[in-house]
Design an enzyme around this catalytic site. Structure first.
Site, PDB file in Angstrom:
ATOM      1  N   LYS A 273       0.861  -0.986   0.046  1.00  0.00           N
ATOM      2  CA  LYS A 273      -0.064   0.049   0.028  1.00  0.00           C
ATOM      3  C   LYS A 273       0.793   1.303  -0.028  1.00  0.00           C
ATOM      4  O   LYS A 273       0.516   2.369  -0.643  1.00  0.00           O
ATOM      5  CB  LYS A 273      -0.962   0.170   1.157  1.00  0.00           C
ATOM      6  CG  LYS A 273      -2.109  -0.851   1.023  1.00  0.00           C
ATOM      7  CD  LYS A 273      -3.329  -0.710   1.871  1.00  0.00           C
ATOM      8  CE  LYS A 273      -4.333  -1.475   1.712  1.00  0.00           C
ATOM      9  NZ  LYS A 273      -5.583  -1.220   2.803  1.00  0.00           N
TER      10      LYS A 273
ATOM     11  N   LYS B 141      -5.114  -9.639  -6.661  1.00  0.00           N
ATOM     12  CA  LYS B 141      -6.244  -9.781  -6.043  1.00  0.00           C
ATOM     13  C   LYS B 141      -7.311  -8.795  -6.485  1.00  0.00           C
ATOM     14  O   LYS B 141      -6.876  -7.672  -6.781  1.00  0.00           O
ATOM     15  CB  LYS B 141      -6.107  -9.956  -4.650  1.00  0.00           C
ATOM     16  CG  LYS B 141      -5.820  -8.473  -3.905  1.00  0.00           C
ATOM     17  CD  LYS B 141      -6.149  -8.784  -2.561  1.00  0.00           C
ATOM     18  CE  LYS B 141      -5.886  -7.381  -1.938  1.00  0.00           C
ATOM     19  NZ  LYS B 141      -5.874  -6.998  -0.418  1.00  0.00           N
TER      20      LYS B 141
ATOM     21  N   LYS C 109     -10.539  -2.917  -4.291  1.00  0.00           N
ATOM     22  CA  LYS C 109     -10.887  -1.563  -4.808  1.00  0.00           C
ATOM     23  C   LYS C 109     -10.074  -0.512  -5.077  1.00  0.00           C
ATOM     24  O   LYS C 109     -10.770   0.503  -5.641  1.00  0.00           O
ATOM     25  CB  LYS C 109     -12.112  -1.117  -3.518  1.00  0.00           C
ATOM     26  CG  LYS C 109     -11.479  -1.024  -1.947  1.00  0.00           C
ATOM     27  CD  LYS C 109     -12.425  -0.847  -0.771  1.00  0.00           C
ATOM     28  CE  LYS C 109     -11.818  -1.565   0.576  1.00  0.00           C
ATOM     29  NZ  LYS C 109     -13.039  -1.701   1.197  1.00  0.00           N
TER      30      LYS C 109
HETATM   31  P1  TYM Z   1     -10.712  -4.735   3.754  1.00  0.00           P
HETATM   32  O1  TYM Z   1     -11.773  -3.780   4.169  1.00  0.00           O
HETATM   33  O2  TYM Z   1      -9.606  -4.770   3.007  1.00  0.00           O
HETATM   34  O3  TYM Z   1     -11.556  -6.120   3.362  1.00  0.00           O
HETATM   35  C1  TYM Z   1     -12.535  -6.609   4.035  1.00  0.00           C
HETATM   36  C2  TYM Z   1     -12.608  -7.880   4.129  1.00  0.00           C
HETATM   37  O4  TYM Z   1     -12.599  -8.461   2.683  1.00  0.00           O
HETATM   38  C3  TYM Z   1     -11.658  -9.586   2.244  1.00  0.00           C
HETATM   39  N1  TYM Z   1     -11.074  -9.156   1.064  1.00  0.00           N
HETATM   40  C4  TYM Z   1     -11.057 -10.534   0.150  1.00  0.00           C
HETATM   41  N2  TYM Z   1     -11.431 -11.676   0.220  1.00  0.00           N
HETATM   42  C5  TYM Z   1     -11.107 -12.520  -0.975  1.00  0.00           C
HETATM   43  N3  TYM Z   1     -10.576 -11.941  -2.027  1.00  0.00           N
HETATM   44  C6  TYM Z   1     -10.373 -10.637  -2.108  1.00  0.00           C
HETATM   45  N4  TYM Z   1     -10.189 -10.169  -3.167  1.00  0.00           N
HETATM   46  C7  TYM Z   1     -10.586  -9.873  -0.915  1.00  0.00           C
HETATM   47  N5  TYM Z   1     -10.347  -8.576  -0.969  1.00  0.00           N
HETATM   48  C8  TYM Z   1     -10.709  -8.187   0.598  1.00  0.00           C
HETATM   49  C9  TYM Z   1     -10.535  -9.119   3.504  1.00  0.00           C
HETATM   50  O5  TYM Z   1      -9.538 -10.181   3.660  1.00  0.00           O
HETATM   51  C10 TYM Z   1     -11.485  -8.890   4.709  1.00  0.00           C
HETATM   52  O6  TYM Z   1     -11.730  -9.878   5.312  1.00  0.00           O
HETATM   53  N6  TYM Z   1      -7.817  -4.672   8.081  1.00  0.00           N
HETATM   54  C11 TYM Z   1      -9.092  -5.193   7.432  1.00  0.00           C
HETATM   55  C12 TYM Z   1     -10.436  -4.981   7.906  1.00  0.00           C
HETATM   56  C13 TYM Z   1     -10.145  -5.076   9.714  1.00  0.00           C
HETATM   57  C14 TYM Z   1     -10.410  -6.258  10.282  1.00  0.00           C
HETATM   58  C15 TYM Z   1     -10.158  -5.816  11.613  1.00  0.00           C
HETATM   59  C16 TYM Z   1     -10.675  -7.581   9.963  1.00  0.00           C
HETATM   60  C17 TYM Z   1     -10.047  -4.243  10.668  1.00  0.00           C
HETATM   61  N7  TYM Z   1      -9.772  -4.463  11.810  1.00  0.00           N
HETATM   62  C18 TYM Z   1     -10.522  -6.826  12.982  1.00  0.00           C
HETATM   63  C19 TYM Z   1     -10.764  -8.568  11.054  1.00  0.00           C
HETATM   64  C20 TYM Z   1     -10.641  -8.252  12.335  1.00  0.00           C
HETATM   65  C21 TYM Z   1      -9.157  -4.897   5.982  1.00  0.00           C
HETATM   66  O7  TYM Z   1      -8.666  -3.698   5.663  1.00  0.00           O
HETATM   67  O8  TYM Z   1     -10.066  -5.406   5.483  1.00  0.00           O
END
Ligand code: TYM
Length: 333
Positions: free
Chosen positions: A114, A198, A201
């Site tokens: 990132k 992957k 967004k």
């Molecule tokens: P974030 O907002 O980027 O994504 C949310 C969830 O979607 C999953 N994800 C995917 N799964 C499969 N294929 C993909 N291409 C894909 N893109 C995104 C992510 O793995 C995630 O589960 N840091 C985290 C958010 C967070 C969090 C937490 C998660 C903050 N605190 C505590 C669990 C527990 C994030 O940025 O996810």
């Protein structure tokens, strides 16, 4: 065994099929297993690690909440709230930041991706973001954390922080060491344009992803234009090696149909891609369109969404502030 589930999703722009298959769909399944207690958070403090437009952020928070609700997360069964309404997350994060080691954070690959080439210009928040994620999880004594594959390393860090805290202060098992719940299959949905990247967004091309708010026509068009290759659909799973785009499309179909990839291969082997893509587009529309219609409907009543978040935050605050109080006592405040 009853599980305490915590997970979060960032409110930064459109949620896509990767978020749905990798995370939100599993949130709903876990919620519907009666013995589980689930907490689902719209992680707005995480979102500001990258620049956000204040005029848009509030609506993005509501949109992610609407996506939770439309996918089947029920505020009567699960706690749903946004992170910034519960101050314990930031407070806990500071304390845990004094437990985490620089060397641990320096290994985080998502920061490197990132931050890009110019690390010096990345926000400090982006660097310490996995500590905030650890606080999110540890303040609720979460036993299990459902996420996509890209969050695996952050979860390992949460486990390391919990173990070091328990050992430094000689409080065995005080912080629950959380287990990741990452599906063996379909936990990494790839870009429709490049099967080695992957679905994300932040990809510049909207054709690379299916957004949960896409219309039927947009979905069909994106699947029609999705990259494949010139060979037919294989008859054996090992023939998918070195065909990441094909594997991804078959994976999306399998996951949305709740079946394994072998069954999908049996259904389509030898067929050409245009037939398969048509069936896939119909399936994606069938699963996603009701969600997108409901998102649009819910977003018409912002007060209703805000009230769900406020009520959820009250419950979350009770749990998280109690844990922070205990942590403070342990560390000598
Ligand atoms: P974030 O907002 O980027 O994504 C949310 C969830 O979607 C999953 N994800 C995917 N799964 C499969 N294929 C993909 N291409 C894909 N893109 C995104 C992510 O793995 C995630 O589960 N840091 C985290 C958010 C967070 C969090 C937490 C998660 C903050 N605190 C505590 C669990 C527990 C994030 O940025 O996810």
């Amino acid at each position: 065994m009853s599980k305490k589930i915590f997970s979060g999703v960032q409110p930064s722009g459109n949620l896509h099929l990767g978020n749905y298959i990798g995370a939100i769909k599993n949130f709903v399944d876990l919620q519907n297993q009666k013995e589980n207690q689930c907490v689902y958070c719209v992680v707005d403090l995480h979102a500001i690690t990258l620049k956000q437009d204040p005029k848009i952020l509030k609506d993005s928070i509501r949109e992610t909440t609407a996506a939770f609700l439309s996918s089947g997360i029920d505020p009567n069964k699960s706690i749903i709230f946004n992170q910034s309404l519960v101050p314990a997350h930031a407070e806990g994060s500071w304390i845990l930041g004094c437990i985490a080691r620089m060397g641990w954070l320096n290994r985080m690959t998502q920061f490197k991706e990132k931050a890009g080439k110019d690390k010096e210009k990345a926000s400090v928040g982006l660097y310490i973001y996995p500590i905030l994620m650890a606080a999110d999880i540890l303040l609720y004594d979460a036993t299990h954390v459902p996420v996509g594959e890209d969050q695996k390393q952050h979860l390992e860090l949460s486990r390391d922080i919990a173990q070091k805290f328990n050992s430094d202060f000689n409080v065995p098992n005080f912080l629950q060491v959380p287990e990741p719940l990452i599906k063996k299959k379909f936990s990494r949905i790839m870009s429709l344009k490049d099967g080695t990247k992957k679905m994300s967004k932040s990809d510049a091309s909207d054709l690379s992803r299916i957004n949960l708010t896409d219309t039927k026509d947009q979905i069909s068009n994106k699947i029609k234009k999705a990259k494949t290759d010139t060979m037919p659909i294989p008859s054996k799973i090992n023939e998918l090696e070195k065909r990441p785009e094909v594997e991804n499309l078959l994976g999306i179909y399998s996951s949305l149909n709740n079946q394994n990839i072998e069954k999908t291969i049996n259904e389509f082997s030898g067929k050409n891609f245009s037939d398969f893509k048509e069936t896939l587009a119909d399936l994606v529309v069938e699963k996603i369109s009701p969600i997108s219609k409901e998102i649009i409907k819910l977003l018409k009543n912002k007060d209703h969404i805000d009230l769900i978040l406020k009520n959820g935050a009250e419950k979350a605050n009770e749990e998280a502030s109690k844990k922070v109080k205990e942590i403070k006592k342990i560390i000598g405040f």
